[in-house]
Design an enzyme around this catalytic site. Sequence first.
Site, PDB file in Angstrom:
ATOM      1  N   CYS A  62       0.870  -1.169   0.000  1.00  0.00           N
ATOM      2  CA  CYS A  62       0.000   0.000   0.000  1.00  0.00           C
ATOM      3  C   CYS A  62       0.908   1.220   0.000  1.00  0.00           C
ATOM      4  CB  CYS A  62      -0.844   0.047   1.273  1.00  0.00           C
ATOM      5  SG  CYS A  62      -1.826  -1.444   1.548  1.00  0.00           S
ATOM      6  N   LYS A  93      -2.405  -7.567 -19.522  1.00  0.00           N
ATOM      7  CA  LYS A  93      -2.089  -7.957 -18.145  1.00  0.00           C
ATOM      8  C   LYS A  93      -3.078  -8.986 -17.628  1.00  0.00           C
ATOM      9  CE  LYS A  93       0.377  -7.629 -14.432  1.00  0.00           C
ATOM     10  NZ  LYS A  93       1.640  -8.402 -14.491  1.00  0.00           N
TER      11      LYS A  93
HETATM   12  C1  AGP Z   1       3.353 -13.590 -17.370  1.00  0.00           C
HETATM   13  O1  AGP Z   1       4.484 -12.835 -17.615  1.00  0.00           O
HETATM   14  C2  AGP Z   1       2.311 -13.505 -18.430  1.00  0.00           C
HETATM   15  N1  AGP Z   1       1.923 -12.170 -18.699  1.00  0.00           N
HETATM   16  C3  AGP Z   1       1.175 -14.511 -18.378  1.00  0.00           C
HETATM   17  O2  AGP Z   1       1.699 -15.752 -18.721  1.00  0.00           O
HETATM   18  C4  AGP Z   1       0.401 -14.645 -17.053  1.00  0.00           C
HETATM   19  O3  AGP Z   1       1.224 -15.222 -16.067  1.00  0.00           O
HETATM   20  C5  AGP Z   1      -0.843 -15.519 -17.250  1.00  0.00           C
HETATM   21  O4  AGP Z   1      -1.691 -14.905 -18.185  1.00  0.00           O
HETATM   22  C6  AGP Z   1      -1.590 -15.766 -15.961  1.00  0.00           C
HETATM   23  O5  AGP Z   1      -2.059 -14.559 -15.422  1.00  0.00           O
HETATM   24  P1  AGP Z   1      -2.587 -14.469 -13.936  1.00  0.00           P
HETATM   25  O6  AGP Z   1      -1.450 -14.736 -13.030  1.00  0.00           O
HETATM   26  O7  AGP Z   1      -3.096 -13.059 -13.823  1.00  0.00           O
HETATM   27  O8  AGP Z   1      -3.677 -15.471 -13.782  1.00  0.00           O
END
Ligand code: AGP
Length: 606
Positions: free
Chosen positions: A2, A601
């Site tokens: 935070c 993301k």
């Molecule tokens: C990680 O660098 C990637 N952007 C991707 O593989 C990610 O880990 C995957 O989509 C899972 O996402 P989450 O952890 O938000 O579930």
Amino acid sequence: MCGIAAIASHKSVAKQLYQSLLNLEYRGYDSCGMALMDQNKLALRKNIGNVGEVNDKEHFEELKGNMGIAHTRWATHGGVTSENSHPHFSNDNSFIIVHNGIFSNYQKVQKELLNKGFTFQSQTDTEVFANLLQDEYQTTLDIETAFCQAIERIEGSYAIAMITLHQPDTVFAVKKDSPLVIGINDGANYISSDMNAFISETRDTVIINDMEYVMLTKDDFTVKRLADKQSVSKQIIHVQWDKQTAQRGGFSHYMLKEIFDQPQTVRQALHIPKEEIDTIADKFLTRKQSFCVGVGTTYYVAMIGTYLFSKYAGLYVPNVSADEFPAIIPVSDDQHVLFFSQSGETYDTRMAIRAAKSKGAATSAIVNVVGSSISQEVDNCIFQGSGPEICVVSTKAALSQIIILWQIVLNVGLKNGSLTQEQVDLYRENIFEFSRTIETVLNEESGNIRNLAKETSHIKNWLFMGKSIYYPVALESALKMKEVTYLHAEGLPSGFLKHGTLAMVDENMYCLFFIPTKETKDLYESTMMAIEEVKARKGKVIGFCTDDDTEAMNLLDHYLVIPDKHPELNFLVEMVMAQLLSYYCALDLGLNIDKPRNLAKSVTVG
Ligand code: AGP
């Protein structure tokens, strides 16, 4: 993670504190609040939403007073509600505090306070400390003593700022394993999680170390050691950053910042309350079969889980990629599935949860975002508290999940007799020390990794190889390289090389090896054998090895060294080094590191 901020000034602080919240928003944005001291009265406003949304409802700038504290939250304990947002009052409304971190023994302390008649308005660990202050003050009648004694009663990670009606001209602050800095200005002084909070006002800053506490007024500040209450003389540093750089903590990209956040997120992960670890560990003991499931990076976290469970708890816990889980796993009501997700929104992982639940399996998760879909869908969830991970590629969130997972494994190992309490304590100590090791490695090896990246960023094809627990690290590191550089990087078990992939090796093929310490003898020797196989075909060999491994150094075309500290944690040190290598290769190629092409993301589609 935070963000906390406090100001003591000759002028009204509401506007500046609001600006501090906006500047700290990247540290957490599910709720926020501020409290100001005005003519010996404390006024509090807080609510859920991001800083702008809360201000629209609460109108922070209407608050009056020359001293105040503020907080922007990334929930770890208690859902995203107005009651759980900070600041938190003590029962008698004479103390008010903001906190970044986790009090790992808060349930025990809360029980003691409940027995004394204290009541609690929120589900947070933080409110416990506000009441501890009141409790200590009732007997000591001295704020500094009460503050130090209250600190002695809590465990965990914290950066706390507190103001009180009993000493209305002073902000008290303290830190352990969470960041805290002071800003110095003419007519106003500041306390914050980072200098970004006050960068528009002053660039003169003082860094507070663990177990130091601060008493700050509008004209002065004192820093003392908790151990002996003696004053510490502090150096004032003048920083030159602009606002955007400050937001990234001085780093050029969020990926780099988040890589360097990792020592702190590891320590934070070690402070997850034992009760939460116990609950999920018990599922591994009571259900006939468990699985570890994630996708992308979190799948590799799940794979690491399989190796950890086997080694420390004598259990076979298969790992499955969430996207394949519904197709291949016949889950039933005597089974348990542990899911990993940073965002808590990933479609494939949600579908896997649905598949598991539809068959009656117990479900648990380690998730970074409180209130996310996955956290609500599983039976039990641990919030990792790593703070927002802004770069699209996952670094600190994945490492934090591995540390929490490791604690679950140790807990299972202890309960099923695979480990003794002494062994568990030693492993926990080693994990803590690992957080210091990566700090050192990041600081000392960055230059070497950057140089290696400059020499290799033109390489179009990579093989990343490791054996045993270094294998998922090779896979994860290859994924990192692919994501940020768009280059071809294939992760594989080094033992697999001679079964086909070796056909690709010639003088143009670059191979990155994750080499274990020599103490692991068989593992080390078989990794070295794979390196020889590549060398014999004139392939280029690069490796991470320990600083005493002259044998590897003689064989490798390029090497990066890590300290030979704890053999069982080296795979994670190498994983962090590989994150940096990917980062610097992408930097050299001039790519959009924080937002790689074609990626998002949160992957909420199937
Ligand atoms: C990680 O660098 C990637 N952007 C991707 O593989 C990610 O880990 C995957 O989509 C899972 O996402 P989450 O952890 O938000 O579930």
